[in-house]
Motif scaffolding. Structure first.
Motif, PDB file in Angstrom:
ATOM      1  N   TYR A   1       0.829  -1.205   0.000  1.00 39.68           N
ATOM      2  CA  TYR A   1       0.000   0.000   0.000  1.00 39.68           C
ATOM      3  C   TYR A   1       0.865   1.258   0.000  1.00 39.68           C
ATOM      4  O   TYR A   1       0.615   2.187  -0.758  1.00 39.68           O
ATOM      5  CB  TYR A   1      -0.932   0.010   1.209  1.00 39.68           C
ATOM      6  CG  TYR A   1      -1.684   1.303   1.343  1.00 39.68           C
ATOM      7  CD1 TYR A   1      -2.825   1.538   0.600  1.00 39.68           C
ATOM      8  CD2 TYR A   1      -1.234   2.311   2.202  1.00 39.68           C
ATOM      9  CE1 TYR A   1      -3.511   2.743   0.693  1.00 39.68           C
ATOM     10  CE2 TYR A   1      -1.907   3.510   2.296  1.00 39.68           C
ATOM     11  CZ  TYR A   1      -3.048   3.716   1.555  1.00 39.68           C
ATOM     12  OH  TYR A   1      -3.721   4.914   1.641  1.00 39.68           O
ATOM     13  N   GLU A   2       1.895   1.289   0.857  1.00 41.06           N
ATOM     14  CA  GLU A   2       2.775   2.459   0.929  1.00 41.06           C
ATOM     15  C   GLU A   2       3.520   2.672  -0.388  1.00 41.06           C
ATOM     16  O   GLU A   2       3.657   3.804  -0.861  1.00 41.06           O
ATOM     17  CB  GLU A   2       3.777   2.305   2.070  1.00 41.06           C
ATOM     18  CG  GLU A   2       3.151   2.370   3.438  1.00 41.06           C
ATOM     19  CD  GLU A   2       4.135   1.998   4.540  1.00 41.06           C
ATOM     20  OE1 GLU A   2       4.042   2.596   5.619  1.00 41.06           O
ATOM     21  OE2 GLU A   2       4.989   1.114   4.309  1.00 41.06           O
TER      22      GLU A   2
ATOM     23  N   CYS B   1      -4.683   6.090  -2.939  1.00 40.71           N
ATOM     24  CA  CYS B   1      -5.123   4.696  -3.105  1.00 40.71           C
ATOM     25  C   CYS B   1      -6.238   4.353  -2.131  1.00 40.71           C
ATOM     26  O   CYS B   1      -6.418   3.186  -1.776  1.00 40.71           O
ATOM     27  CB  CYS B   1      -3.953   3.751  -2.903  1.00 40.71           C
ATOM     28  SG  CYS B   1      -2.593   4.051  -4.014  1.00 40.71           S
TER      29      CYS B   1
ATOM     30  N   PRO C   1      -5.859   3.669   4.162  1.00 42.71           N
ATOM     31  CA  PRO C   1      -4.882   2.604   4.370  1.00 42.71           C
ATOM     32  C   PRO C   1      -5.533   1.366   4.968  1.00 42.71           C
ATOM     33  O   PRO C   1      -6.527   1.464   5.694  1.00 42.71           O
ATOM     34  CB  PRO C   1      -3.868   3.214   5.348  1.00 42.71           C
ATOM     35  CG  PRO C   1      -4.526   4.391   5.923  1.00 42.71           C
ATOM     36  CD  PRO C   1      -5.596   4.825   5.002  1.00 42.71           C
ATOM     37  N   PRO C   2      -4.998   0.183   4.648  1.00 47.52           N
ATOM     38  CA  PRO C   2      -5.560  -1.039   5.214  1.00 47.52           C
ATOM     39  C   PRO C   2      -5.323  -1.123   6.711  1.00 47.52           C
ATOM     40  O   PRO C   2      -4.388  -0.527   7.241  1.00 47.52           O
ATOM     41  CB  PRO C   2      -4.808  -2.149   4.473  1.00 47.52           C
ATOM     42  CG  PRO C   2      -3.542  -1.522   4.026  1.00 47.52           C
ATOM     43  CD  PRO C   2      -3.848  -0.067   3.790  1.00 47.52           C
TER      44      PRO C   2
END
Length: 89
Positions: free
Chosen positions: A33-34, A80, A83-84
């Motif tokens: 993700y990052e 995106c 964040p998860p």
């Protein structure tokens, strides 16, 4: 001219300097993700920073350049999505 191999300490120091200076450079603990968020932010900032790209998108979308810059800048906050959730064991 004789070249001396770069010591491990020097290489690590240079790498740490790069990470401090350029936040988009990856490291071993970087999540997917990052990494994706950095890629999207880099792309968006490139579009905003190059007037010809901004103009191209403005014409394609039928919007003003100011609106395109504003929307691109807003999308940089969470490019995106959220964040998860982290699993803390």
């Amino acid at each position: 001219m004789v070249r001396h191999p770069v010591s491990k300490y020097t290489a690590n120091t240079q790498l740490e300097h790069l990470h401090a200076r350029y936040t988009g450079t990856g490291h071993a603990d970087l999540s997917k993700y990052e990494w994706l968020a950095h890629q999207h932010r880099d792309t968006l900032s490139s579009i905003v920073g190059h007037p010809t790209l901004t103009s191209y998108l403005a014409i394609a979308d039928g919007e003003s350049m100011g609106r395109v810059k504003f929307e691109m800048t807003e999308r940089m906050l969470q490019p995106c999505g959220p964040p998860p959730k982290k699993d803390d064991d």
